[in-house]
Design an enzyme around this catalytic site. Structure first.
Site, PDB file in Angstrom:
ATOM      1  N   ASP A  33       0.856  -1.190   0.000  1.00  9.70           N
ATOM      2  CA  ASP A  33       0.000   0.000   0.000  1.00  9.70           C
ATOM      3  C   ASP A  33       0.893   1.242   0.000  1.00  9.70           C
ATOM      4  O   ASP A  33       1.898   1.311   0.709  1.00  9.70           O
ATOM      5  CB  ASP A  33      -0.917  -0.004   1.233  1.00  9.70           C
ATOM      6  CG  ASP A  33      -2.060   0.984   1.091  1.00  9.70           C
ATOM      7  OD1 ASP A  33      -3.206   0.533   0.919  1.00  9.70           O
ATOM      8  OD2 ASP A  33      -1.807   2.210   1.137  1.00  9.70           O
ATOM      9  N   ASN A  94     -12.933  -3.261   2.227  1.00  9.41           N
ATOM     10  CA  ASN A  94     -13.965  -2.226   2.325  1.00  9.41           C
ATOM     11  C   ASN A  94     -14.878  -2.325   1.113  1.00  9.41           C
ATOM     12  O   ASN A  94     -14.402  -2.481  -0.015  1.00  9.41           O
ATOM     13  CB  ASN A  94     -13.305  -0.839   2.372  1.00  9.41           C
ATOM     14  CG  ASN A  94     -12.458  -0.652   3.611  1.00  9.41           C
ATOM     15  OD1 ASN A  94     -12.854  -1.064   4.704  1.00  9.41           O
ATOM     16  ND2 ASN A  94     -11.295  -0.047   3.464  1.00  9.41           N
ATOM     17  N   HIS A 107     -10.220  -5.256  -3.458  1.00  7.84           N
ATOM     18  CA  HIS A 107      -8.903  -5.469  -2.856  1.00  7.84           C
ATOM     19  C   HIS A 107      -9.066  -5.867  -1.404  1.00  7.84           C
ATOM     20  O   HIS A 107      -9.989  -5.419  -0.727  1.00  7.84           O
ATOM     21  CB  HIS A 107      -8.024  -4.222  -2.970  1.00  7.84           C
ATOM     22  CG  HIS A 107      -8.667  -2.958  -2.497  1.00  7.84           C
ATOM     23  ND1 HIS A 107      -9.582  -2.272  -3.260  1.00  7.84           N
ATOM     24  CD2 HIS A 107      -8.543  -2.258  -1.343  1.00  7.84           C
ATOM     25  CE1 HIS A 107      -9.987  -1.197  -2.607  1.00  7.84           C
ATOM     26  NE2 HIS A 107      -9.376  -1.164  -1.425  1.00  7.84           N
ATOM     27  N   HIS A 109      -6.935  -5.640   2.108  1.00 10.05           N
ATOM     28  CA  HIS A 109      -5.784  -5.104   2.832  1.00 10.05           C
ATOM     29  C   HIS A 109      -5.293  -6.222   3.743  1.00 10.05           C
ATOM     30  O   HIS A 109      -6.096  -6.857   4.439  1.00 10.05           O
ATOM     31  CB  HIS A 109      -6.202  -3.936   3.737  1.00 10.05           C
ATOM     32  CG  HIS A 109      -6.775  -2.754   3.027  1.00 10.05           C
ATOM     33  ND1 HIS A 109      -6.050  -1.611   2.810  1.00 10.05           N
ATOM     34  CD2 HIS A 109      -8.003  -2.523   2.507  1.00 10.05           C
ATOM     35  CE1 HIS A 109      -6.804  -0.722   2.181  1.00 10.05           C
ATOM     36  NE2 HIS A 109      -8.005  -1.252   1.986  1.00 10.05           N
TER      37      HIS A 109
HETATM   38  P1  AMP Z   1      -9.839   1.473   0.176  1.00 11.05           P
HETATM   39  O1  AMP Z   1     -10.168   2.679   1.008  1.00 11.05           O
HETATM   40  O2  AMP Z   1     -10.182   0.189   0.883  1.00 11.05           O
HETATM   41  O3  AMP Z   1     -10.432   1.567  -1.208  1.00 11.05           O
HETATM   42  O4  AMP Z   1      -8.269   1.438   0.065  1.00 11.05           O
HETATM   43  C1  AMP Z   1      -7.558   1.918  -1.029  1.00 11.05           C
HETATM   44  C2  AMP Z   1      -6.097   1.797  -0.676  1.00 11.05           C
HETATM   45  O5  AMP Z   1      -5.344   1.928  -1.849  1.00 11.05           O
HETATM   46  C3  AMP Z   1      -5.586   2.855   0.310  1.00 11.05           C
HETATM   47  O6  AMP Z   1      -5.047   2.218   1.461  1.00 11.05           O
HETATM   48  C4  AMP Z   1      -4.522   3.607  -0.495  1.00 11.05           C
HETATM   49  O7  AMP Z   1      -3.421   4.008   0.299  1.00 11.05           O
HETATM   50  C5  AMP Z   1      -4.136   2.573  -1.527  1.00 11.05           C
HETATM   51  N1  AMP Z   1      -3.575   3.099  -2.763  1.00 11.05           N
HETATM   52  C6  AMP Z   1      -4.064   4.089  -3.552  1.00 11.05           C
HETATM   53  N2  AMP Z   1      -3.293   4.281  -4.637  1.00 11.05           N
HETATM   54  C7  AMP Z   1      -2.283   3.369  -4.547  1.00 11.05           C
HETATM   55  C8  AMP Z   1      -1.158   3.051  -5.363  1.00 11.05           C
HETATM   56  N3  AMP Z   1      -0.902   3.718  -6.488  1.00 11.05           N
HETATM   57  N4  AMP Z   1      -0.321   2.064  -4.946  1.00 11.05           N
HETATM   58  C9  AMP Z   1      -0.569   1.396  -3.795  1.00 11.05           C
HETATM   59  N5  AMP Z   1      -1.620   1.631  -2.992  1.00 11.05           N
HETATM   60  C10 AMP Z   1      -2.462   2.613  -3.356  1.00 11.05           C
END
Ligand code: AMP
Length: 121
Positions: A33, A94, A107, A109
């Site tokens: 992340d 989420n 995705h 986490h």
């Molecule tokens: P969510 O709120 O569950 O949709 O989480 C999205 C996650 O994607 C967040 O924890 C962000 O920090 C992560 N994220 C967004 N852009 C990138 C990226 N380019 N590379 C890695 N993680 C990312």
């Protein structure tokens, strides 16, 4: 909800945006992340175009579903945070607005490397 081909994880899957890769196979890609919330914070995404877990459960093939679940375990083992190789971790997905989902590609986490704490802040 229709899948948006321009979401950031779709771009990562197409190689248009770089990522710090942890693991990849036929079904999944895992990468760190960009804004880690814990000592270890990686994401595991299916290669198929699924908006969220409900979309995936409704529409993915059995092979894709098994591939994602086994992939999470493979990644956890590789990072030595799994139940059998480490001290455990939290897998979290989420879903939608109330779930706080920001990126509209399914995705999980994986948080680990330290005690993760309260389930919901
Ligand atoms: P969510 O709120 O569950 O949709 O989480 C999205 C996650 O994607 C967040 O924890 C962000 O920090 C992560 N994220 C967004 N852009 C990138 C990226 N380019 N590379 C890695 N993680 C990312």
């Amino acid at each position: 909800m229709k899948y948006d081909d321009q979401n950031i994880f779709a771009k990562i899957l197409r190689g248009e945006i770089p990522c710090k890769k942890v693991y990849e196979d036929e079904y999944i890609l895992s990468f760190y992340d960009i804004n880690p919330q814990k000592k270890i914070h990686v994401l595991v995404i299916p290669k198929g175009k699924y908006v969220n877990l409900d979309d995936f459960s409704n529409n993915a093939s059995s092979e894709e579903i098994v591939g994602l679940l086994k992939g999470i375990n493979t990644v956890a083992k590789k990072l030595q945070i799994s139940f059998d190789t480490g001290n455990g971790y939290r897998a979290l997905s989420n879903i939608g607005e109330y779930g706080g989902q920001e990126v509209p590609h399914l995705h999980f986490h994986l948080f680990g490397g330290e005690k993760i704490g309260k389930m919901v802040e």
